[in-house]
Scaffold this motif. Structure first.
Motif, PDB file in Angstrom:
ATOM      1  N   SER A  90     -12.369 -10.878 -37.363  1.00  9.18           N
ATOM      2  CA  SER A  90     -13.235 -10.067 -38.232  1.00  9.18           C
ATOM      3  C   SER A  90     -14.214  -9.204 -37.431  1.00  9.18           C
ATOM      4  CB  SER A  90     -14.010 -10.978 -39.189  1.00  9.18           C
ATOM      5  OG  SER A  90     -14.784 -11.923 -38.472  1.00  9.18           O
TER       6      SER A  90
ATOM      7  N   LYS B 220      -5.654 -20.164 -48.698  1.00  6.13           N
ATOM      8  CA  LYS B 220      -5.809 -19.657 -47.328  1.00  6.13           C
ATOM      9  C   LYS B 220      -5.941 -18.146 -47.435  1.00  6.13           C
ATOM     10  CE  LYS B 220      -3.847 -19.646 -42.646  1.00  6.13           C
ATOM     11  NZ  LYS B 220      -4.141 -18.213 -42.421  1.00  6.13           N
ATOM     12  N   GLN B 221      -7.105 -17.639 -47.078  1.00  9.36           N
ATOM     13  CA  GLN B 221      -7.355 -16.216 -47.232  1.00  9.36           C
ATOM     14  C   GLN B 221      -6.658 -15.388 -46.144  1.00  9.36           C
ATOM     15  OE1 GLN B 221     -11.249 -14.906 -48.702  1.00  9.36           O
ATOM     16  NE2 GLN B 221     -11.998 -16.986 -48.340  1.00  9.36           N
TER      17      GLN B 221
ATOM     18  N   GLU C 214      -6.127 -12.890 -43.119  1.00 10.09           N
ATOM     19  CA  GLU C 214      -6.926 -12.772 -41.901  1.00 10.09           C
ATOM     20  C   GLU C 214      -6.458 -11.595 -41.056  1.00 10.09           C
ATOM     21  OE1 GLU C 214      -6.683 -16.440 -39.806  1.00 10.09           O
ATOM     22  OE2 GLU C 214      -7.870 -17.571 -41.259  1.00 10.09           O
ATOM     23  N   TYR C 215      -7.414 -10.909 -40.463  1.00 10.94           N
ATOM     24  CA  TYR C 215      -7.126  -9.815 -39.540  1.00 10.94           C
ATOM     25  C   TYR C 215      -6.784 -10.427 -38.190  1.00 10.94           C
ATOM     26  CZ  TYR C 215      -7.817  -5.328 -37.126  1.00 10.94           C
ATOM     27  OH  TYR C 215      -7.661  -4.190 -36.381  1.00 10.94           O
ATOM     28  N   SER C 216      -5.648 -10.053 -37.625  1.00 13.51           N
ATOM     29  CA  SER C 216      -5.113 -10.718 -36.430  1.00 13.51           C
ATOM     30  C   SER C 216      -6.056 -10.677 -35.228  1.00 13.51           C
ATOM     31  CB  SER C 216      -3.763 -10.105 -36.041  1.00 13.51           C
ATOM     32  OG  SER C 216      -3.914  -8.721 -35.736  1.00 13.51           O
TER      33      SER C 216
ATOM     34  N   TRP D  76      -2.491  -7.770 -40.316  1.00  9.65           N
ATOM     35  CA  TRP D  76      -3.072  -8.722 -41.259  1.00  9.65           C
ATOM     36  C   TRP D  76      -2.089  -9.865 -41.518  1.00  9.65           C
ATOM     37  CZ3 TRP D  76      -7.889  -8.876 -43.566  1.00  9.65           C
ATOM     38  CH2 TRP D  76      -8.711  -7.747 -43.391  1.00  9.65           C
TER      39      TRP D  76
END
Length: 267
Positions: free
Chosen positions: A176, A168-169, A171-173, A243
Motif C-alpha cells: 500500500s 480476504k481483501q 492487495e496491491y502486489s 493487484w
C-alpha cells in the motif's frame, strides 16, 4: 575681472558636483534596482513555498473501503446483536440500547429495519444478510452512556457507519505504501498547481476485479481542482504493480470496490 573668474569657477564646480551627483545617483539607482529584483525573486520563492504549505500542509492520500469500520460478510451473517457489528471499543461504557435503526442505501434503493433493543430481530438480520461485498450500512440508536468523568449514566445518540468487505481483501502486489507513493509522485505537478483554499475531500471509486484488473474508475466527489481529479482518474488504472484479487469465505476470487481518498479529510 577677478570677480568674473571667481563666478565662472564656482559655476564649473557646481556643474561638476551636479554631474557627479547624477552619475552617483544612477549607479545607486541601478544597484537598488538589482537588489530589488533579487529581493522580488527571493520573495517569490518564499511566497511559492508558503502557498504550497498553506494549501496542502497535510495532503491526504489513502485507499480503503468507504468507511473506516469494516466487517466481513461471514461475520455479518453471524451477528446477533449490534455489538457484533461494531468494534468493541465503540460500545464501551454503553448500555440500554433502544430504537435501533439499521439503514442501507444504494443509489435509489433504501431499506430501514427497526428493533427495540441491541439484539437484532429477524427483519434486521434479513436485511444484513441481503448486503453484498462493498455495500455500506449504518446504525442509529439511543442508549445510555456512563460518563467516565462523573460515573453517571447519560443519554447518548449512537451512530456508526460500516463497510462490508471480503474475508480476504484485494492487495496491491508492491504494498500500500508503494501504491500511495506512485500516486503522489505522479501527481506532484498537479498538487503544486493548486492555489487558494479551495481544497476539498476528493474521492474516486474503483473496482479490483476477480482477475486483478482495475475497472469502473469514477469520480465520487471533486477535490475542488479539476486538473487534479483528472490526473488521478488517469493514474489509478495505470498502477505499475499488480493487484491480488479479494477472496470470499469459500476462497473464491471476487470483485472488491475501493475508495481513493485525496485532498483533505472528509466524512
Amino acid at each position: 575681472m577677478k570677480r568674473n573668474i571667481l563666478i565662472f569657477s564656482a559655476a564649473v564646480m557646481t556643474l561638476g558636483l551636479f554631474g557627479f551627483g547624477i552619475q552617483n545617483w544612477n549607479r545607486k539607482g541601478a544597484n537598488q534596482n538589482l537588489t530589488a529584483g533579487a529581493q522580488r525573486a527571493e520573495i517569490s520563492k518564499i511566497d511559492e513555498t508558503r502557498t504550497k504549505k498553506e494549501v496542502h500542509p497535510d495532503f491526504l492520500l489513502k485507499v480503503e473501503a468507504r468507511f473506516l469500520a469494516t466487517i466481513s460478510k461471514e461475520k455479518l451473517n453471524q451477528a446477533l446483536t449490534i455489538k457484533d457489528l461494531v468494534p468493541e471499543k465503540a460500545t464501551k461504557d454503553m448500555c440500554a440500547f433502544n430504537d435501533v435503526h439499521i439503514f442501507f442505501e444504494n443509489g435509489s434503493e433504501k431499506k430501514i429495519e427497526i428493533g427495540n433493543n441491541e439484539r437484532l430481530n429477524d427483519k434486521q438480520r434479513e436485511l444484513l444478510a441481503s448486503l453484498d461485498y462493498s455495500n455500506d450500512f449504518h446504525i442509529e440508536a439511543t442508549c445510555s452512556y456512563q460518563n467516565p468523568e462523573t460515573g453517571k449514566m447519560e443519554p447518548y445518540d449512537f451512530v456508526y457507519y460500516i463497510s462490508v468487505v471480503p474475508e480476504k481483501q484485494a492487495e496491491y502486489s508492491l504494498g500500500s505504501d508503494a501504491l500511495l507513493q506512485y500516486l503522489r509522485d505522479n501527481s506532484q505537478k498537479e498538487i503544486d498547481r493548486m492555489s487558494g483554499d479551495r481544497l476539498q475531500p476528493g474521492r474516486i471509486q474503483f473496482t479490483v476485479t476477480s482477475s486483478g484488473e482495475v475497472k469502473n474508475v469514477s469520480l465520487n466527489s471533486t477535490s475542488g481542482f479539476m486538473h487534479l481529479d483528472v490526473a488521478y482518474l488517469d493514474l489509478i488504472p495505470k498502477t505499475t504493480g499488480k493487484w491480488e484479487p479479494a477472496l470470499n469465505a469459500k476462497g473464491e476470487k471476487i470483485n472488491q470496490q475501493f475508495i481513493f481518498f485525496y485532498g483533505i479529510e472528509g466524512c
